[in-house]
Design a protein around this motif. Structure first.
Motif, PDB file in Angstrom:
ATOM      1  N   LEU A   1     -15.341  -4.623  -5.066  1.00 39.43           N
ATOM      2  CA  LEU A   1     -16.623  -5.162  -4.595  1.00 39.43           C
ATOM      3  C   LEU A   1     -17.792  -4.540  -5.348  1.00 39.43           C
ATOM      4  N   ALA A   2     -18.890  -5.261  -5.339  1.00 37.13           N
ATOM      5  CA  ALA A   2     -20.142  -4.781  -5.940  1.00 37.13           C
ATOM      6  C   ALA A   2     -19.968  -4.355  -7.391  1.00 37.13           C
ATOM      7  N   GLY A   3     -19.181  -5.125  -8.138  1.00 34.04           N
ATOM      8  CA  GLY A   3     -19.042  -4.859  -9.563  1.00 34.04           C
ATOM      9  C   GLY A   3     -17.808  -4.076  -9.953  1.00 34.04           C
ATOM     10  N   ASP A   4     -17.071  -3.522  -9.003  1.00 32.01           N
ATOM     11  CA  ASP A   4     -15.864  -2.768  -9.360  1.00 32.01           C
ATOM     12  C   ASP A   4     -14.750  -3.756  -9.723  1.00 32.01           C
ATOM     13  N   LYS A   5     -13.815  -3.341 -10.581  1.00 32.31           N
ATOM     14  CA  LYS A   5     -12.757  -4.244 -11.038  1.00 32.31           C
ATOM     15  C   LYS A   5     -11.721  -4.507  -9.948  1.00 32.31           C
ATOM     16  N   ALA A   6     -11.069  -5.640 -10.068  1.00 26.93           N
ATOM     17  CA  ALA A   6     -10.048  -6.022  -9.091  1.00 26.93           C
ATOM     18  C   ALA A   6      -8.805  -5.146  -9.248  1.00 26.93           C
ATOM     19  N   PRO A   7      -8.135  -4.828  -8.164  1.00 28.86           N
ATOM     20  CA  PRO A   7      -6.922  -4.000  -8.242  1.00 28.86           C
ATOM     21  C   PRO A   7      -5.767  -4.775  -8.876  1.00 28.86           C
ATOM     22  N   SER A   8      -4.730  -4.064  -9.276  1.00 29.21           N
ATOM     23  CA  SER A   8      -3.545  -4.677  -9.877  1.00 29.21           C
ATOM     24  C   SER A   8      -2.694  -5.347  -8.805  1.00 29.21           C
ATOM     25  N   ALA A   9      -2.360  -6.620  -9.044  1.00 32.51           N
ATOM     26  CA  ALA A   9      -1.514  -7.350  -8.093  1.00 32.51           C
ATOM     27  C   ALA A   9      -0.125  -6.734  -8.000  1.00 32.51           C
ATOM     28  N   ASP A  10       0.401  -6.263  -9.129  1.00 31.52           N
ATOM     29  CA  ASP A  10       1.737  -5.646  -9.120  1.00 31.52           C
ATOM     30  C   ASP A  10       1.749  -4.385  -8.256  1.00 31.52           C
ATOM     31  N   THR A  11       0.706  -3.579  -8.382  1.00 34.78           N
ATOM     32  CA  THR A  11       0.625  -2.345  -7.600  1.00 34.78           C
ATOM     33  C   THR A  11       0.528  -2.646  -6.106  1.00 34.78           C
ATOM     34  N   LEU A  12      -0.282  -3.630  -5.759  1.00 35.82           N
ATOM     35  CA  LEU A  12      -0.436  -3.992  -4.347  1.00 35.82           C
ATOM     36  C   LEU A  12       0.872  -4.560  -3.780  1.00 35.82           C
ATOM     37  N   THR A  13       1.581  -5.354  -4.580  1.00 35.87           N
ATOM     38  CA  THR A  13       2.829  -5.956  -4.105  1.00 35.87           C
ATOM     39  C   THR A  13       3.887  -4.889  -3.838  1.00 35.87           C
ATOM     40  N   LYS A  14       4.006  -3.922  -4.743  1.00 37.85           N
ATOM     41  CA  LYS A  14       4.968  -2.836  -4.545  1.00 37.85           C
ATOM     42  C   LYS A  14       4.638  -2.039  -3.293  1.00 37.85           C
ATOM     43  N   ALA A  15       3.358  -1.822  -3.047  1.00 39.12           N
ATOM     44  CA  ALA A  15       2.943  -1.081  -1.852  1.00 39.12           C
ATOM     45  C   ALA A  15       3.277  -1.865  -0.583  1.00 39.12           C
ATOM     46  N   ALA A  16       3.064  -3.177  -0.624  1.00 37.08           N
ATOM     47  CA  ALA A  16       3.355  -4.015   0.539  1.00 37.08           C
ATOM     48  C   ALA A  16       4.856  -4.070   0.821  1.00 37.08           C
ATOM     49  N   GLU A  17       5.660  -4.118  -0.239  1.00 38.44           N
ATOM     50  CA  GLU A  17       7.110  -4.144  -0.061  1.00 38.44           C
ATOM     51  C   GLU A  17       7.606  -2.825   0.542  1.00 38.44           C
ATOM     52  N   LYS A  18       7.011  -1.719   0.116  1.00 35.84           N
ATOM     53  CA  LYS A  18       7.366  -0.425   0.687  1.00 35.84           C
ATOM     54  C   LYS A  18       7.029  -0.404   2.177  1.00 35.84           C
ATOM     55  N   ALA A  19       5.897  -0.972   2.528  1.00 37.69           N
ATOM     56  CA  ALA A  19       5.472  -0.998   3.922  1.00 37.69           C
ATOM     57  C   ALA A  19       6.417  -1.831   4.787  1.00 37.69           C
ATOM     58  N   VAL A  20       6.857  -2.976   4.281  1.00 41.62           N
ATOM     59  CA  VAL A  20       7.724  -3.836   5.093  1.00 41.62           C
ATOM     60  C   VAL A  20       9.082  -3.173   5.326  1.00 41.62           C
ATOM     61  N   LYS A  21       9.567  -2.427   4.346  1.00 45.93           N
ATOM     62  CA  LYS A  21      10.844  -1.727   4.518  1.00 45.93           C
ATOM     63  C   LYS A  21      10.727  -0.650   5.592  1.00 45.93           C
ATOM     64  N   GLU A  22       9.613   0.063   5.610  1.00 40.22           N
ATOM     65  CA  GLU A  22       9.402   1.073   6.641  1.00 40.22           C
ATOM     66  C   GLU A  22       9.296   0.433   8.020  1.00 40.22           C
ATOM     67  N   ALA A  23       8.612  -0.688   8.099  1.00 39.41           N
ATOM     68  CA  ALA A  23       8.441  -1.370   9.379  1.00 39.41           C
ATOM     69  C   ALA A  23       9.779  -1.889   9.909  1.00 39.41           C
ATOM     70  N   VAL A  24      10.606  -2.430   9.023  1.00 39.33           N
ATOM     71  CA  VAL A  24      11.932  -2.920   9.423  1.00 39.33           C
ATOM     72  C   VAL A  24      12.787  -1.763   9.932  1.00 39.33           C
ATOM     73  N   ALA A  25      12.732  -0.639   9.237  1.00 41.38           N
ATOM     74  CA  ALA A  25      13.488   0.539   9.658  1.00 41.38           C
ATOM     75  C   ALA A  25      13.013   1.034  11.024  1.00 41.38           C
ATOM     76  N   ALA A  26      11.715   0.939  11.278  1.00 41.08           N
ATOM     77  CA  ALA A  26      11.168   1.376  12.564  1.00 41.08           C
ATOM     78  C   ALA A  26      11.664   0.477  13.701  1.00 41.08           C
TER      79      ALA A  26
END
Length: 312
Positions: free
Chosen positions: A220-245
């Motif tokens: 936002l406010a001129g900063d560059k957009a984050p990497s889609a690959d990085t965000l996807t890997k983070a989301a996949e890690k989160a779903v695995k933790e949630a499934v385990a929980a």
């Protein structure tokens, strides 16, 4: 002299003929009566069979009524506690402690939690992140069917909904291994007035529970957009933790890696711990809540991003 003798013989012959006629006449009613009795007996037997037939069929049908296997998981974990502190710090660095639990009238069947992070870099702009975890559990029902099949149906609809977002660009879907019985990650770019958002939606099913991770980021406010690959890997890690929980909350270990995964990786998913028929269930209530859950993340993320943009 011969006439009296002839008359006697004639009288004897007439007497014999009359006797035979009487015998035959007496035999006819006996035959008719016998035939009538035989006919009545057959009719009675048929009626008895007809009467017994339907009753016997109904009893057999009632005995053969199919049972529905009870749902494997009976409860859900606390939605705001399904992710570790480290994972939250990675995904929402400025909002790891900002978890806000969604409203639920039945916490054993559905729950959600969201986090918002805004890393303000002053004149260089800001990095915005928004994370939402949604849990939905389906019970087995004699009328609706088995819980895991109901969950599988909802899982498919969630994936389709993520793939059909209006205005999405560069959409891409891929299976996720090691996240329950099946899992799919959908990512796309979404242009909004606040900036260019990178959206990740990861949907996973483990037994009769569906876990949905919505995670997006923007510069936002001129900063560059984050990497889609990085965000996807983070989301996949989160779903695995949630499934385990989810699995851990129900006394089953290793839920994150025990499923086969829609990508074909992993071992055979664990079977339901209970084989007894389900006594009661309310899948309709879960499906009703699911419709509102599917729409909530997009609206909340947009509102959070707008607020973050104003602050930056």
């Amino acid at each position: 002299m011969h006439q009296p003798a002839q008359r006697d013989r004639s009288d004897q012959q007439r007497a014999k003929r009359l006797s035979r006629v009487l015998v035959c006449a007496a035999a006819v009613p006996v035959m008719l009566i016998a035939a009538g009795c035989s006919s009545d007996s057959g009719s009675s037997d048929g009626a008895s069979k007809e009467t017994a037939g339907p009753g016997a069929t109904t009893s057999a049908d009632a005995t053969a009524a199919p049972t529905v296997q009870a749902a494997a998981y009976k409860k859900l974990p606390e939605p705001c506690a399904v992710l570790s502190k480290k994972t939250l710090t990675d995904l929402v660095p400025k909002g790891a402690k900002s978890g806000k639990e969604g409203t639920s009238s039945d916490t054993a069947s559905r729950g959600s939690c969201s986090w918002t992070s805004l890393d303000n870099k002053g004149v260089k702009g800001s990095q915005f992140r928004w994370l939402n975890v949604s849990l939905l559990r389906f019970d087995s029902s004699q009328t609706q069917g088995e819980g895991d099949k109901l969950a599988a149906s909802y899982y498919a609809k969630q994936v389709q909904a993520a793939q059909a977002v209006t205005g999405a660009k560069n959409s891409k879907s891929e299976p996720v291994a090691g996240a329950g019985d099946e899992a799919t990650a959908v990512r796309y770019d979404l242009k909004k007035k606040e900036g260019a958002f990178k959206q990740q939606t990861v949907v996973a099913r483990v037994e009769n529970v569906v876990v949905t991770i919505d995670y997006n980021g923007a510069g936002l406010a001129g900063d560059k957009a984050p990497s889609a690959d990085t965000l996807t890997k983070a989301a996949e890690k989160a779903v695995k933790e949630a499934v385990a929980a989810v699995s851990s909350a129900n006394g089953a270990g290793g839920g994150a890696g025990s499923g086969s995964g829609s990508g074909g990786a992993g071992s055979t998913p664990s079977k339901s711990p209970s084989k007894s028929p389900a006594k009661s269930a309310s899948p309709s209530a879960s499906r009703s809540a699911a419709k509102s859950d599917a729409k909530a993340p997009a609206a909340t993320a947009s509102s959070s991003a707008s607020s973050a943009a104003d602050k930056s």
